[in-house]
Design a protein around this motif. Structure first.
Motif, PDB file in Angstrom:
ATOM      1  N   UNK A   1       0.830  -1.204   0.000  1.00  0.00           N
ATOM      2  CA  UNK A   1       0.000   0.000   0.000  1.00  0.00           C
ATOM      3  C   UNK A   1       0.867   1.258   0.000  1.00  0.00           C
ATOM      4  N   UNK A   2       1.951   1.227   0.775  1.00  0.00           N
ATOM      5  CA  UNK A   2       2.862   2.375   0.778  1.00  0.00           C
ATOM      6  C   UNK A   2       3.485   2.573  -0.597  1.00  0.00           C
ATOM      7  N   UNK A   3       3.829   1.470  -1.250  1.00  0.00           N
ATOM      8  CA  UNK A   3       4.418   1.599  -2.595  1.00  0.00           C
ATOM      9  C   UNK A   3       3.419   2.199  -3.582  1.00  0.00           C
ATOM     10  N   UNK A   4       2.183   1.711  -3.541  1.00  0.00           N
ATOM     11  CA  UNK A   4       1.166   2.231  -4.457  1.00  0.00           C
ATOM     12  C   UNK A   4       0.903   3.718  -4.207  1.00  0.00           C
ATOM     13  N   UNK A   5       0.831   4.107  -2.923  1.00  0.00           N
ATOM     14  CA  UNK A   5       0.613   5.515  -2.637  1.00  0.00           C
ATOM     15  C   UNK A   5       1.814   6.345  -3.091  1.00  0.00           C
ATOM     16  N   UNK A   6       3.004   5.817  -2.896  1.00  0.00           N
ATOM     17  CA  UNK A   6       4.190   6.521  -3.388  1.00  0.00           C
ATOM     18  C   UNK A   6       4.166   6.684  -4.893  1.00  0.00           C
ATOM     19  N   UNK A   7       3.764   5.618  -5.603  1.00  0.00           N
ATOM     20  CA  UNK A   7       3.666   5.682  -7.061  1.00  0.00           C
ATOM     21  C   UNK A   7       2.640   6.730  -7.493  1.00  0.00           C
ATOM     22  N   UNK A   8       1.485   6.743  -6.820  1.00  0.00           N
ATOM     23  CA  UNK A   8       0.440   7.699  -7.175  1.00  0.00           C
ATOM     24  C   UNK A   8       0.863   9.126  -6.864  1.00  0.00           C
ATOM     25  N   UNK A   9       1.516   9.334  -5.715  1.00  0.00           N
ATOM     26  CA  UNK A   9       1.985  10.675  -5.361  1.00  0.00           C
ATOM     27  C   UNK A   9       3.051  11.165  -6.337  1.00  0.00           C
ATOM     28  N   UNK A  10       3.921  10.269  -6.760  1.00  0.00           N
ATOM     29  CA  UNK A  10       4.925  10.643  -7.762  1.00  0.00           C
ATOM     30  C   UNK A  10       4.258  11.062  -9.059  1.00  0.00           C
ATOM     31  N   UNK A  11       3.202  10.334  -9.458  1.00  0.00           N
ATOM     32  CA  UNK A  11       2.510  10.640 -10.704  1.00  0.00           C
ATOM     33  C   UNK A  11       1.756  11.964 -10.637  1.00  0.00           C
ATOM     34  N   UNK A  12       1.525  12.463  -9.432  1.00  0.00           N
ATOM     35  CA  UNK A  12       0.866  13.762  -9.275  1.00  0.00           C
ATOM     36  C   UNK A  12       1.865  14.843  -8.858  1.00  0.00           C
ATOM     37  N   UNK A  13       3.164  14.514  -8.956  1.00  0.00           N
ATOM     38  CA  UNK A  13       4.266  15.452  -8.677  1.00  0.00           C
ATOM     39  C   UNK A  13       4.325  15.891  -7.217  1.00  0.00           C
ATOM     40  N   UNK A  14       3.873  15.050  -6.304  1.00  0.00           N
ATOM     41  CA  UNK A  14       4.015  15.300  -4.859  1.00  0.00           C
ATOM     42  C   UNK A  14       5.200  14.460  -4.381  1.00  0.00           C
ATOM     43  N   UNK A  15       6.400  14.925  -4.749  1.00  0.00           N
ATOM     44  CA  UNK A  15       7.590  14.092  -4.681  1.00  0.00           C
ATOM     45  C   UNK A  15       8.066  13.824  -3.252  1.00  0.00           C
ATOM     46  N   UNK A  16       7.973  14.820  -2.364  1.00  0.00           N
ATOM     47  CA  UNK A  16       8.448  14.610  -0.991  1.00  0.00           C
ATOM     48  C   UNK A  16       7.609  13.560  -0.282  1.00  0.00           C
ATOM     49  N   UNK A  17       6.296  13.650  -0.426  1.00  0.00           N
ATOM     50  CA  UNK A  17       5.416  12.645   0.173  1.00  0.00           C
ATOM     51  C   UNK A  17       5.657  11.278  -0.456  1.00  0.00           C
ATOM     52  N   UNK A  18       5.846  11.256  -1.768  1.00  0.00           N
ATOM     53  CA  UNK A  18       6.085   9.985  -2.460  1.00  0.00           C
ATOM     54  C   UNK A  18       7.331   9.303  -1.919  1.00  0.00           C
ATOM     55  N   UNK A  19       8.387  10.077  -1.673  1.00  0.00           N
ATOM     56  CA  UNK A  19       9.634   9.513  -1.162  1.00  0.00           C
ATOM     57  C   UNK A  19       9.412   8.822   0.182  1.00  0.00           C
TER      58      UNK A  19
ATOM     59  N   UNK B   1      10.278  -0.726  -5.221  1.00  0.00           N
ATOM     60  CA  UNK B   1      10.230   0.657  -4.722  1.00  0.00           C
ATOM     61  C   UNK B   1      11.578   1.368  -4.778  1.00  0.00           C
ATOM     62  N   UNK B   2      12.673   0.644  -4.605  1.00  0.00           N
ATOM     63  CA  UNK B   2      13.976   1.292  -4.771  1.00  0.00           C
ATOM     64  C   UNK B   2      14.146   1.792  -6.207  1.00  0.00           C
ATOM     65  N   UNK B   3      13.653   1.005  -7.175  1.00  0.00           N
ATOM     66  CA  UNK B   3      13.708   1.453  -8.571  1.00  0.00           C
ATOM     67  C   UNK B   3      12.897   2.721  -8.783  1.00  0.00           C
ATOM     68  N   UNK B   4      11.721   2.804  -8.140  1.00  0.00           N
ATOM     69  CA  UNK B   4      10.908   4.021  -8.251  1.00  0.00           C
ATOM     70  C   UNK B   4      11.619   5.205  -7.598  1.00  0.00           C
ATOM     71  N   UNK B   5      12.234   4.978  -6.451  1.00  0.00           N
ATOM     72  CA  UNK B   5      12.983   6.037  -5.785  1.00  0.00           C
ATOM     73  C   UNK B   5      14.150   6.518  -6.636  1.00  0.00           C
ATOM     74  N   UNK B   6      14.843   5.568  -7.280  1.00  0.00           N
ATOM     75  CA  UNK B   6      15.959   5.947  -8.138  1.00  0.00           C
ATOM     76  C   UNK B   6      15.488   6.797  -9.311  1.00  0.00           C
ATOM     77  N   UNK B   7      14.375   6.407  -9.894  1.00  0.00           N
ATOM     78  CA  UNK B   7      13.858   7.173 -11.026  1.00  0.00           C
ATOM     79  C   UNK B   7      13.376   8.554 -10.571  1.00  0.00           C
ATOM     80  N   UNK B   8      12.735   8.623  -9.421  1.00  0.00           N
ATOM     81  CA  UNK B   8      12.243   9.908  -8.939  1.00  0.00           C
ATOM     82  C   UNK B   8      13.410  10.838  -8.592  1.00  0.00           C
ATOM     83  N   UNK B   9      14.464  10.307  -7.996  1.00  0.00           N
ATOM     84  CA  UNK B   9      15.631  11.142  -7.713  1.00  0.00           C
ATOM     85  C   UNK B   9      16.216  11.700  -9.000  1.00  0.00           C
TER      86      UNK B   9
END
Length: 772
Positions: A325-343, A359-367
């Motif tokens: 659930x945390x990963x999905x919320x992080x993915x959704x927050x990233x897709x809405x450009x809420x990057x700090x919360x997504x992290x 999730x590490x892959x998502x974090x790497x891409x977001x960074x």
């Protein structure tokens, strides 16, 4: 068309030939209990199926319609005209069975679909209906049980668009009025009189009449897919002695709504996202059911509804150990450009070690999106430590290493144009890999960093990026299908360039949008308001706004106010004129005796619908036929494209050599396409690049952009829909025709290309003045 008139957007399925499929039933208050149970059974036994369901009715109450809508997200209510059948009922207008029998004939008056499947309201679905959804010919029905097998049994019909016509309806009316059918059979008597045994015979398991289960037998003994409670005794009004097994099957789906939803959400199999959203969105969050919340959130993400995913996941605190659930919320927050919360949420999700790589892959891409290359590298390494085979982490790590080793740009800011584009990684889509260089060739032979400052479209355009752009001579955005909502979703623009409005406003150098495409698939939508606001600002800021086909021009103009529509112009994708752009280009003296085929599998459900098995079978026919005239090889633009080769070998025993074009550099790619005799491609650039190299093409149309391009060059016959009923024969005939007349077709390609080159030259001449 004047700028003040809204531009109509051509329906995508008209261009792609994608079949629109619907179910249909006639429903009234008498049979409403049966229909509600039918809908429940359809969802529970076919949870991946969610087509429109047309409800024909004449007397349903508003409360009944509400109950129907609760059980399906795509209900289409269509009122019938009782007076149409006054002459048919011959003085018996109150007889319900007579009225019901005739009103279902109104299904033949439906014009919005290519295939309509009728289900009677005294049916219950017990098995997989995929075979019915794949049917493509005539009118299908089950032959009558223990009667004349040349006559159909009513209740289930699979009707193709050839019969959904005014002509066939006139024939129904004529036969019905004449009364030349069996009076006690009503609708099936009329259809038997018309079809005269020519209907496509469907296995009886899809219209298994109740009386075959007399003696209290269970339908499970017979592999029943659709059980039909023919006769006057129905399970909801008392049933009939001797049919307890059949009625037990019906009662299994006669559930209170809350119990039905619970049962649907508990299904272990894949579920259609529209069904998940429709049934689960209100129930799951209010009850704190995190397992169900996850499923509904994933459905929202699959539909590109990122804000809704954030909302449903954020209604209540997520327990720390709910890593998915945390990963999905992080993915959704990233897709809405809420990057700090997504992290924060993605870091929490890495606590579950077996699934930490994702999730590490998502974090790497977001960074990387945020410009923090060191953090991107560290996250990627952590992901590889969790799973050394994780491809996303490997790509992020290699990208970070390449960025760290990249030398300083050779050119000074005053010499350069800034260029926003999608810069493809190694082993990425070959067509996208060639685009930035080809755009730059339109402005001169130097495509390197002496003349160009690269800005990846997916990276956040921040104040530092703005400063770098404003110190250049100008900004070019393109090419490629950047107007697509899901390749790299963001909340700043809702298309691929991750630019906030406030920073786009501050760009003070000339801005040119060059050969960008509107790339939405059938059934795909943008976060409409955000996209339209970003689009309008972009058009108003642009000194030049050129889209790569007239179809994209039409779509984008339709989204703009009248005063901006005329600013949207046609600029062909520069890959289509590569022969004119590449320094020292020489056409091949001799071509290899090969034909290259390419297929695409991204968003496969949107491309193929229910027709993938049909597509593969027809392609096997075509490959065998073409293979008698040239060697057929496979051109894989992306790793996923190779699925076609595996499927073709497994299902039809056909092996094909593979050209791994995802590993080719731009020169290798152009050389491979220039030397072959014909390219049959499903990806947009599997058509545009070979065409630009002077090679004949045939497009496998699964996306509107393929049809747009062929329309622009006035050669629609160089395309065939992946859904075409006769795809294999058509593709083989046209391919062999091109091979037999190769010189003339190559000359035609060159001639078509000249027109695109003239447009490009005119546009670039204006742009060179604007950009200095």
């Amino acid at each position: 068309m004047t700028a003040s008139v809204p531009v109509p957007a051509t329906r995508s399925e008209t261009l792609t030939g994608k079949r629109r499929v619907a179910f249909a039933s006639y429903v009234d208050e008498n049979y409403l209990p049966g229909f509600l149970t039918l809908l429940r059974s359809l969802a529970l036994t076919n949870p991946t199926v969610c087509e429109d369901f047309v409800v024909l009715y004449d007397d349903l109450q508003p409360a009944s319609i509400t109950e129907i809508r609760k059980l399906h997200p795509r209900i289409v209510m269509r009122r019938v005209v009782p007076e149409r059948y006054d002459d048919f009922v011959k003085g018996d207008p109150e007889n319900y069975l007579v009225r019901k029998a005739y009103f279902i004939l109104d299904v033949f008056r439906i014009r919005d679909y290519d295939t309509v499947i009728t289900l009677d309201t005294d049916m219950v679905v017990l098995g997989d209906l995929a075979e019915l959804l794949r049917m493509r010919d005539g009118v299908g029905a089950v032959p009558q049980f223990l009667l004349d097998q040349s006559k159909l049994n009513s209740g289930l019909l699979v009707i193709q668009k050839d019969y959904l016509t005014d002509e066939f309806c006139a024939r129904i009316d004529a036969v019905g009025t004449a009364g030349t059918y069996e009076l006690d059979k009503h609708d099936q008597g009329i259809l038997n009189a018309l079809l005269a045994g020519t209907f496509i015979k469907i296995d009886p398991r899809y219209n298994f009449v109740k009386r075959r289960l007399s003696g209290d037998r269970s339908p499970g003994e017979e592999d029943v897919a659709i059980l039909h409670f023919t006769g006057r005794h129905k399970p909801w009004n008392g049933g009939e002695h001797g049919y307890s097994g059949a009625e037990a099957a019906w009662q299994e789906y006669d559930l209170p709504h809350a119990d039905f939803v619970e049962r649907f959400l508990a299904l272990p199999d894949e579920k259609h996202p529209d069904l998940l959203i429709h049934f689960g969105r209100h129930l799951v969050a209010s009850e704190g059911r995190h397992d169900a919340v996850r499923e509904v959130a994933e459905a929202y993400l699959a539909k590109g509804r990122y804000e809704d995913a954030v909302e449903i996941l954020g209604r209540s605190p997520i327990p720390a150990d709910e890593s998915r659930s945390h990963e999905l919320l992080g993915q959704a927050l990233m897709a809405t450009s809420r990057y700090e919360e997504a992290t924060a949420h993605l870091l929490l999700s890495t606590a579950h070690a077996p699934a930490a790589a994702r999730p590490f892959g998502r974090l790497a891409n977001m960074a990387w999106v945020l410009g923090d290359n060191a953090a991107s590298r560290e996250y990627a390494l952590a992901g590889l430590n969790a799973d050394v085979s994780d491809r996303a982490c490997r790509i992020s790590y290699e990208r970070a290493e390449a960025i760290a080793a990249r030398p300083a740009e050779a050119g000074g800011p005053s010499e350069q144009l800034a260029h926003v584009a999608f810069y493809m990684e190694r082993q990425g889509n070959a067509g996208d890999k060639i685009l930035p260089e080809t755009v730059r060739l339109c402005f001169g032979p130097d495509t390197g960093d002496r003349s160009w400052h690269s800005i990846h479209a997916h990276k956040l355009f921040d104040e530092a990026a703005l400063e770098r752009v404003n110190s250049r001579r100008g900004l070019v955005i393109g090419g490629g299908g950047l107007f697509i909502p899901d390749t790299s979703p963001n909340g700043n623009s809702a298309w691929q360039w991750n630019v906030p409005d406030r920073l786009l406003e501050k760009i003070d150098v000339p801005l040119a949008v060059f050969a960008v495409g509107y790339n939405a698939f059938d059934g795909q939508s943008y976060t409409r308001r955000r996209f339209e606001e970003s689009l309008r600002l972009l058009v108003s800021k642009s000194a030049f706004f050129g889209l790569r086909n007239h179809g994209s021009v039409e779509k984008v103009r339709a989204l703009l106010p009248a005063e901006l529509q005329d600013r949207v112009l046609f600029q062909p994708c520069p890959t289509t004129v590569s022969r004119q752009l590449v320094p020292g280009w020489q056409d091949p003296v001799k071509r290899d005796d090969t034909v290259l085929i390419n297929c695409a599998y991204d968003r496969a459900g949107l491309r193929f619908g229910h027709d993938y098995d049909h597509f593969l079978r027809e392609m096997a026919t075509a490959v065998r036929a073409i293979g008698k005239h040239a060697e057929v090889r496979y051109a894989a633009h992306a790793l996923d494209d190779e699925r076609f080769v595996f499927d073709l070998r497994r299902e039809y025993g056909i092996s094909m050599p593979v050209e791994p074009m995802y590993d080719f550099d731009t020169d290798q790619l152009r050389t491979a396409f220039a030397r072959t005799k014909l390219v049959i491609g499903m990806r947009g650039h599997a058509g545009m690049i070979p065409f630009g190299c002077g090679t004949p093409i045939i497009s496998l149309i699964s996306h509107p952009k393929m049809a747009y391009f062929l329309s622009d060059i006035e050669r629609p016959e160089w395309g065939v829909s992946v859904h075409d009923r006769n795809l294999g024969a058509i593709l083989a005939e046209r391919s062999i025709g091109i091979l037999d007349n190769l010189s003339a077709t190559v000359a035609d390609v060159h001639g078509r290309q000249e027109a695109l080159w003239k447009v490009t030259q005119d546009n670039v001449a204006k742009l060179k003045t604007v950009l200095g």
